[in-house]
Structure formats: C-alpha cells, structure tokens
Write an enzyme that holds these catalytic residues in place. Sequence first.
Site, mmCIF file in Angstrom:
data_model
loop_
_atom_site.group_PDB
_atom_site.id
_atom_site.type_symbol
_atom_site.label_atom_id
_atom_site.label_comp_id
_atom_site.label_asym_id
_atom_site.label_seq_id
_atom_site.Cartn_x
_atom_site.Cartn_y
_atom_site.Cartn_z
ATOM 1 N N LYS A 146 -123.293 -36.886 -58.322
ATOM 2 C CA LYS A 146 -122.102 -37.545 -57.775
ATOM 3 C C LYS A 146 -121.852 -37.068 -56.345
ATOM 4 O O LYS A 146 -121.519 -37.847 -55.464
ATOM 5 C CB LYS A 146 -120.906 -37.225 -58.684
ATOM 6 C CG LYS A 146 -119.543 -37.487 -58.092
ATOM 7 C CD LYS A 146 -119.218 -38.941 -58.141
ATOM 8 C CE LYS A 146 -117.793 -39.285 -57.790
ATOM 9 N NZ LYS A 146 -117.133 -38.527 -56.765
ATOM 10 N N ASP A 147 -122.001 -35.752 -56.140
ATOM 11 C CA ASP A 147 -121.828 -35.166 -54.804
ATOM 12 C C ASP A 147 -123.219 -34.891 -54.234
ATOM 13 O O ASP A 147 -123.667 -33.751 -54.145
ATOM 14 C CB ASP A 147 -120.999 -33.888 -54.905
ATOM 15 C CG ASP A 147 -119.636 -34.167 -55.493
ATOM 16 O OD1 ASP A 147 -118.758 -34.612 -54.761
ATOM 17 O OD2 ASP A 147 -119.461 -33.971 -56.723
ATOM 18 N N SER A 196 -112.257 -36.286 -60.453
ATOM 19 C CA SER A 196 -110.902 -35.746 -60.663
ATOM 20 C C SER A 196 -109.901 -36.495 -59.782
ATOM 21 O O SER A 196 -108.727 -36.604 -60.121
ATOM 22 C CB SER A 196 -110.866 -34.256 -60.332
ATOM 23 O OG SER A 196 -111.859 -33.579 -61.070
ATOM 24 N N GLN A 227 -112.843 -25.099 -48.663
ATOM 25 C CA GLN A 227 -113.618 -26.333 -48.510
ATOM 26 C C GLN A 227 -112.717 -27.545 -48.278
ATOM 27 O O GLN A 227 -113.204 -28.670 -48.179
ATOM 28 C CB GLN A 227 -114.552 -26.552 -49.697
ATOM 29 C CG GLN A 227 -113.891 -26.933 -51.007
ATOM 30 C CD GLN A 227 -114.897 -27.013 -52.136
ATOM 31 O OE1 GLN A 227 -115.453 -26.017 -52.562
ATOM 32 N NE2 GLN A 227 -115.137 -28.222 -52.631
ATOM 33 N N HIS A 286 -118.041 -33.530 -65.616
ATOM 34 C CA HIS A 286 -118.233 -32.074 -65.697
ATOM 35 C C HIS A 286 -118.865 -31.694 -67.039
ATOM 36 O O HIS A 286 -119.747 -30.837 -67.098
ATOM 37 C CB HIS A 286 -116.896 -31.337 -65.588
ATOM 38 C CG HIS A 286 -116.142 -31.573 -64.321
ATOM 39 N ND1 HIS A 286 -114.969 -32.289 -64.279
ATOM 40 C CD2 HIS A 286 -116.387 -31.171 -63.050
ATOM 41 C CE1 HIS A 286 -114.516 -32.310 -63.033
ATOM 42 N NE2 HIS A 286 -115.357 -31.651 -62.267
ATOM 43 N N MET A 345 -114.080 -27.415 -59.798
ATOM 44 C CA MET A 345 -112.712 -27.178 -59.322
ATOM 45 C C MET A 345 -111.713 -27.526 -60.426
ATOM 46 O O MET A 345 -110.523 -27.723 -60.160
ATOM 47 C CB MET A 345 -112.445 -27.996 -58.067
ATOM 48 C CG MET A 345 -113.350 -27.568 -56.909
ATOM 49 S SD MET A 345 -112.661 -27.886 -55.293
ATOM 50 C CE MET A 345 -112.485 -29.655 -55.330
#
Length: 283
Positions: free
Chosen positions: A155-156, A192, A60, A36, A29
Amino acid sequence: MIIHKIKELREQIKEWKKQGLTVGLVPTMGALHAGHLSLIKKSVEKCDRTVVSVFVNPIQFCPGEDLDKYPRTLDADEGLCNDAGVNIVFAPSPEEMYGRGHILSNDFLTYVIPPYFYVDKLCGKSRVGHFDGVCTVVNKLFNIVQPDFAFFGEKDRQQLIILKKMVNDLNIPVEIIPCPIVREESGLALSSRNKYLTEKGKDEALALSKILFNIKMCYNKGIKDVKALKETAYGFLNNNHTLEYLEFRDKNTLEEKLTADGDTIVFIAARVENVRLIDNIAL
Ligand code: AMP
C-alpha cells in the site's frame, strides 16, 4: 502482552534469541484494520515470535498534517493483536522513543536520511522530510527489536522501496517481506485515514482504484504508451477530486517510465474531502 518501555522489550527479545527463536516485526501506527492484520498473519505464520509496534511517529508528520487527530485506538489494537497470535504489542510514548521533551528537530536527533533520488518524487515531493522520519523510526525499531523479518505493505510502495534501499545500503541484518494491498470489496485500499471520509467521500475515493484497475486493463490489452494510459484516468475524476500525482515508475529504482512494462508500478495520490489518499498497482 503490551510493553511500553524499550528496556523491557529488549529483555524479552534477548530471552527469545537465547532460545534460538525467530522474530518478526510489524511496524504500524495503530488504528489496525484488515490491511495491518494481513501483515500480522504473515508474520505469525512465518516467525516463532511476532512483535507489532504501535507508534504514531511524530517525526514523519509534516507541519499542518494530521498528527494530533490521527486515530489512536490502542485498546482495540491490543485485542486484535492478541486474537491474531501476536506475542508483544510494543507501544512506546514519543518520549520513550525520542527522549525527554522529544526535541524533534534534526539539530538534536540523529536521523537516517534516504537518498534524494528516492524522496524528491511521489509522496516525498509534498511530504518533505516524511521519509527521513520513516527511515529513522524504522531503523530505531530494527535496533530495538532486532527482527529476522519485517513486514511492510505494498500500500505504501514508495516507503517499501525506500526501506529496502536503506536495509541494503546500511547492511541491516533483516529481511523485508512485502505484503499485497488489502482492499474493500469495492476496490478501495484499506487505510486508517479512510475513517476521516464520509460515505459520499468513500464513494468518491473509489476513483483511485478504478483508475488503476482501468490502466492495468488497458495495459493488458496492449497499450504501453504512458501518455495514452494516463489519459484514460480523466474520465474517473470530477471536482471532488484533487489529483496530486499519477505516475509510472520502476518497481525498484523509482525511475520514470515513458513506456509501461512488467517492471512498472502506477502510483496515484489524490485528495477527497481534503483527505490525502494513495494507491498503486503493479503492471
Ligand atoms: P500504517 O499504520 O499506516 O503506518 O501502516 C502500517 C503497515 O501496514 C505499513 O507497512 C502499511 O503499508 C501496511 N498497510 C496499511 N494499509 C494496508 C493495506 N490496505 N494493505 C496492505 N498493507 C497495508
């Protein structure tokens, strides 16, 4: 090179495929940081060509979330991607992805819905519909880019598990490559959304990684009972933290664990300065 239009990207991809080149996709994103960049580096190393998508995906975000204020830094992102050896930054508008007027209700858009068992817990519990939006956009990106490999951060972790399930269930011809969490030296997982925190907030946010590292240490010392491991967290929390969840779940199925083992992931989410932060660790 930056491309905004699906048609133009498709032509480029077709050209690469004709030449027999492998394609890596890194969906983001934007507001790119070292987390990233670690995914991007892996893709550039592994694949002949790398596409980084930069798209703040409206479907989302849940009502009341930070869609409008989410950081958008496309020029800087493009510079970082160029320096990292990315071939194409794909930055479509919401209209390009979802059509004119981008009507985002599921009355008008075909969604990819992950199984309820995977989304009724952890982040899915408070972010209702979030993973529908993630699966839908990632599926669209897979169809547009047709990557051989796609890179996602641990991370996710719930997202990663759900996307693996989607690829498996829908026989999508792409290999998902998981990438480890990149942290600041302090332990704070890069995100972020850390940009929303004050310096004091960043200090408070360290509680999340401290809790996880401490649980892992206790586990390594022989404590396997999840209730006992959870209790070790409270010493790190104060009034500046709102704990949303601290859960022990299986690394593939997300089933709850009462006794921790080598297949266990510890997931945590908390609000600091009203910023929702997530982290996790594998035991
Ligand atoms: P986002 O832009 O937040 O949607 O993230 C894009 C991708 O980068 C996702 O696969 C994230 O899991 C991954 N990512 C974000 N932060 C980190 C981090 N600190 N370490 C590793 N991967 C990350």
